[in-house]
Design a protein around this motif. Structure first.
Motif, PDB file in Angstrom:
ATOM      1  N   LYS A  19      -3.538  20.124  12.416  1.00  0.00           N
ATOM      2  CA  LYS A  19      -4.691  20.061  11.371  1.00  0.00           C
ATOM      3  C   LYS A  19      -5.777  19.309  11.747  1.00  0.00           C
ATOM      4  CE  LYS A  19      -1.479  20.854   7.758  1.00  0.00           C
ATOM      5  NZ  LYS A  19      -0.737  20.511   6.579  1.00  0.00           N
ATOM      6  N   ASP A  20      -6.896  19.321  11.284  1.00  0.00           N
ATOM      7  CA  ASP A  20      -8.049  18.541  11.462  1.00  0.00           C
ATOM      8  C   ASP A  20      -7.697  17.064  11.370  1.00  0.00           C
ATOM      9  OD1 ASP A  20      -9.780  20.511  12.625  1.00  0.00           O
ATOM     10  OD2 ASP A  20     -10.717  20.981  10.891  1.00  0.00           O
ATOM     11  N   THR A  21      -7.033  16.959  10.133  1.00  0.00           N
ATOM     12  CA  THR A  21      -6.415  15.794   9.607  1.00  0.00           C
ATOM     13  C   THR A  21      -5.595  14.835  10.400  1.00  0.00           C
ATOM     14  OG1 THR A  21      -4.966  16.528   8.180  1.00  0.00           O
ATOM     15  CG2 THR A  21      -6.957  16.375   7.300  1.00  0.00           C
ATOM     16  N   HIS A  22      -4.996  15.514  11.445  1.00  0.00           N
ATOM     17  CA  HIS A  22      -4.132  14.875  12.325  1.00  0.00           C
ATOM     18  C   HIS A  22      -4.849  14.211  13.179  1.00  0.00           C
ATOM     19  CE1 HIS A  22      -0.598  17.894  11.640  1.00  0.00           C
ATOM     20  NE2 HIS A  22      -1.014  17.331  10.698  1.00  0.00           N
ATOM     21  N   PRO A  23      -4.484  12.968  13.712  1.00  0.00           N
ATOM     22  CA  PRO A  23      -5.113  12.158  14.786  1.00  0.00           C
ATOM     23  C   PRO A  23      -5.384  12.983  15.975  1.00  0.00           C
ATOM     24  CG  PRO A  23      -3.194  11.059  14.321  1.00  0.00           C
ATOM     25  CD  PRO A  23      -3.132  12.219  13.592  1.00  0.00           C
ATOM     26  N   ASP A  24      -6.468  12.740  16.862  1.00  0.00           N
ATOM     27  CA  ASP A  24      -6.853  13.181  18.159  1.00  0.00           C
ATOM     28  C   ASP A  24      -5.976  12.300  19.110  1.00  0.00           C
ATOM     29  OD1 ASP A  24      -8.738  15.090  17.354  1.00  0.00           O
ATOM     30  OD2 ASP A  24     -10.105  13.369  16.863  1.00  0.00           O
ATOM     31  N   TYR A  25      -5.615  11.112  18.859  1.00  0.00           N
ATOM     32  CA  TYR A  25      -4.875  10.398  19.799  1.00  0.00           C
ATOM     33  C   TYR A  25      -4.046   9.243  19.200  1.00  0.00           C
ATOM     34  CZ  TYR A  25      -8.533  11.484  23.401  1.00  0.00           C
ATOM     35  OH  TYR A  25      -9.184  11.937  24.166  1.00  0.00           O
ATOM     36  N   LYS A  26      -2.740   9.239  19.520  1.00  0.00           N
ATOM     37  CA  LYS A  26      -1.742   8.564  18.919  1.00  0.00           C
ATOM     38  C   LYS A  26      -1.173   7.453  20.131  1.00  0.00           C
ATOM     39  CE  LYS A  26       0.965  10.344  15.976  1.00  0.00           C
ATOM     40  NZ  LYS A  26       1.727  11.052  15.044  1.00  0.00           N
ATOM     41  N   GLY A  27      -0.506   6.487  19.570  1.00  0.00           N
ATOM     42  CA  GLY A  27       0.075   5.506  20.583  1.00  0.00           C
ATOM     43  C   GLY A  27       0.537   4.351  19.634  1.00  0.00           C
ATOM     44  N   SER A  28       0.593   3.090  20.345  1.00  0.00           N
ATOM     45  CA  SER A  28       1.346   1.750  19.827  1.00  0.00           C
ATOM     46  C   SER A  28       0.731   0.578  20.363  1.00  0.00           C
ATOM     47  CB  SER A  28       2.819   1.928  20.304  1.00  0.00           C
ATOM     48  OG  SER A  28       3.051   2.046  21.472  1.00  0.00           O
ATOM     49  N   TYR A  29       1.011  -0.395  19.822  1.00  0.00           N
ATOM     50  CA  TYR A  29       0.206  -1.382  19.768  1.00  0.00           C
ATOM     51  C   TYR A  29       1.205  -2.816  19.512  1.00  0.00           C
ATOM     52  CZ  TYR A  29      -2.785  -5.639  18.488  1.00  0.00           C
ATOM     53  OH  TYR A  29      -3.334  -6.897  18.685  1.00  0.00           O
ATOM     54  N   THR A  30       1.087  -3.872  20.251  1.00  0.00           N
ATOM     55  CA  THR A  30       1.879  -5.011  19.903  1.00  0.00           C
ATOM     56  C   THR A  30       0.578  -6.292  19.624  1.00  0.00           C
ATOM     57  OG1 THR A  30       3.824  -4.028  21.490  1.00  0.00           O
ATOM     58  CG2 THR A  30       3.780  -6.725  20.770  1.00  0.00           C
ATOM     59  N   ASP A  31       1.138  -6.847  18.653  1.00  0.00           N
ATOM     60  CA  ASP A  31      -0.033  -7.932  18.321  1.00  0.00           C
ATOM     61  C   ASP A  31       0.776  -9.270  18.993  1.00  0.00           C
ATOM     62  OD1 ASP A  31       1.814  -9.351  16.663  1.00  0.00           O
ATOM     63  OD2 ASP A  31       0.835  -8.716  14.935  1.00  0.00           O
ATOM     64  N   GLY A  32      -0.086 -10.329  18.670  1.00  0.00           N
ATOM     65  CA  GLY A  32       0.142 -11.802  19.312  1.00  0.00           C
ATOM     66  C   GLY A  32       1.594 -12.388  19.013  1.00  0.00           C
ATOM     67  N   ASN A  33       2.085 -11.795  18.020  1.00  0.00           N
ATOM     68  CA  ASN A  33       3.099 -12.206  17.103  1.00  0.00           C
ATOM     69  C   ASN A  33       4.347 -11.733  17.540  1.00  0.00           C
ATOM     70  OD1 ASN A  33       1.865 -14.491  16.017  1.00  0.00           O
ATOM     71  ND2 ASN A  33       1.165 -13.129  14.282  1.00  0.00           N
ATOM     72  N   GLY A  34       4.137 -10.612  18.521  1.00  0.00           N
ATOM     73  CA  GLY A  34       5.412  -9.636  18.781  1.00  0.00           C
ATOM     74  C   GLY A  34       5.546  -8.419  17.757  1.00  0.00           C
ATOM     75  N   ALA A  35       4.741  -8.316  16.666  1.00  0.00           N
ATOM     76  CA  ALA A  35       5.028  -7.147  15.834  1.00  0.00           C
ATOM     77  C   ALA A  35       4.380  -5.906  16.499  1.00  0.00           C
ATOM     78  CB  ALA A  35       4.243  -7.443  14.526  1.00  0.00           C
ATOM     79  N   GLU A  36       5.183  -4.774  16.088  1.00  0.00           N
ATOM     80  CA  GLU A  36       4.575  -3.415  16.982  1.00  0.00           C
ATOM     81  C   GLU A  36       3.921  -2.668  15.657  1.00  0.00           C
ATOM     82  OE1 GLU A  36       8.510  -2.062  18.624  1.00  0.00           O
ATOM     83  OE2 GLU A  36       7.945  -3.287  20.511  1.00  0.00           O
ATOM     84  N   PHE A  37       3.226  -1.774  16.360  1.00  0.00           N
ATOM     85  CA  PHE A  37       2.221  -0.988  15.118  1.00  0.00           C
ATOM     86  C   PHE A  37       2.238   0.508  15.898  1.00  0.00           C
ATOM     87  CE2 PHE A  37       1.154  -5.289  14.225  1.00  0.00           C
ATOM     88  CZ  PHE A  37       1.230  -5.476  12.684  1.00  0.00           C
ATOM     89  N   TRP A  38       2.069   1.339  15.112  1.00  0.00           N
ATOM     90  CA  TRP A  38       1.686   2.661  15.568  1.00  0.00           C
ATOM     91  C   TRP A  38       0.123   2.860  15.402  1.00  0.00           C
ATOM     92  CZ3 TRP A  38       5.101   5.048  18.362  1.00  0.00           C
ATOM     93  CH2 TRP A  38       6.386   5.078  18.097  1.00  0.00           C
ATOM     94  N   LEU A  39      -0.774   3.443  16.342  1.00  0.00           N
ATOM     95  CA  LEU A  39      -1.903   3.608  16.461  1.00  0.00           C
ATOM     96  C   LEU A  39      -2.268   4.940  16.376  1.00  0.00           C
ATOM     97  CD1 LEU A  39      -3.208   1.469  19.473  1.00  0.00           C
ATOM     98  CD2 LEU A  39      -3.466   1.069  17.087  1.00  0.00           C
ATOM     99  N   SER A  40      -3.162   5.587  15.540  1.00  0.00           N
ATOM    100  CA  SER A  40      -3.747   6.491  15.502  1.00  0.00           C
ATOM    101  C   SER A  40      -5.369   6.662  15.605  1.00  0.00           C
ATOM    102  CB  SER A  40      -3.406   7.077  13.825  1.00  0.00           C
ATOM    103  OG  SER A  40      -2.114   7.205  13.885  1.00  0.00           O
ATOM    104  N   ALA A  41      -6.068   7.444  16.392  1.00  0.00           N
ATOM    105  CA  ALA A  41      -7.286   7.509  16.471  1.00  0.00           C
ATOM    106  C   ALA A  41      -7.980   8.998  16.248  1.00  0.00           C
ATOM    107  CB  ALA A  41      -7.585   7.058  17.833  1.00  0.00           C
ATOM    108  N   TRP A  42      -9.061   9.136  15.602  1.00  0.00           N
ATOM    109  CA  TRP A  42      -9.864  10.224  15.539  1.00  0.00           C
ATOM    110  C   TRP A  42     -11.303  10.125  16.078  1.00  0.00           C
ATOM    111  CZ3 TRP A  42      -6.611   7.849  12.046  1.00  0.00           C
ATOM    112  CH2 TRP A  42      -5.793   8.577  11.639  1.00  0.00           C
TER     113      TRP A  42
END
Length: 86
Positions: A19-42
């Motif tokens: 769908k158009d609302t789904h992200p064009d790119y997906k991935g992950s990121y780890t911050d300086g404290n070691g917390a992990e995040f999912w990334l979405s980009a349009w």
């Protein structure tokens, strides 16, 4: 020596976009404290027609907790009515 992945992330083209609302790119990121995040980009365009990326992050821990909560709810046994018809 172990590789330090702090403050780093990666994005991949979303080959499952339906769908158009789904992200064009997906991935992950780890911050300086070691917390992990999912990334979405349009991919979007500004008023001058220039392309830019709009980003969103979601804590992986939050997604895990929500998934576990949904799984527990689906496994809960419904209360049975103690009134037997015989």
């Amino acid at each position: 020596m172990e590789y330090d992945n702090s403050n780093r992330g990666v994005l991949f083209k979303n080959d499952r976009k339906e769908k158009d609302t789904h992200p064009d790119y997906k991935g992950s990121y780890t911050d300086g404290n070691g917390a992990e995040f999912w990334l979405s980009a349009w991919l979007k365009k500004d008023k001058n027609g220039n392309t830019f990326m709009s980003l969103s992050t979601t804590a992986k821990e939050q997604v895990h907790k929500q998934g576990m909560q949904q799984a527990r709810q689906s496994l809960q046994v419904q209360e049975l009515d103690d009134d037997l018809p015989f």
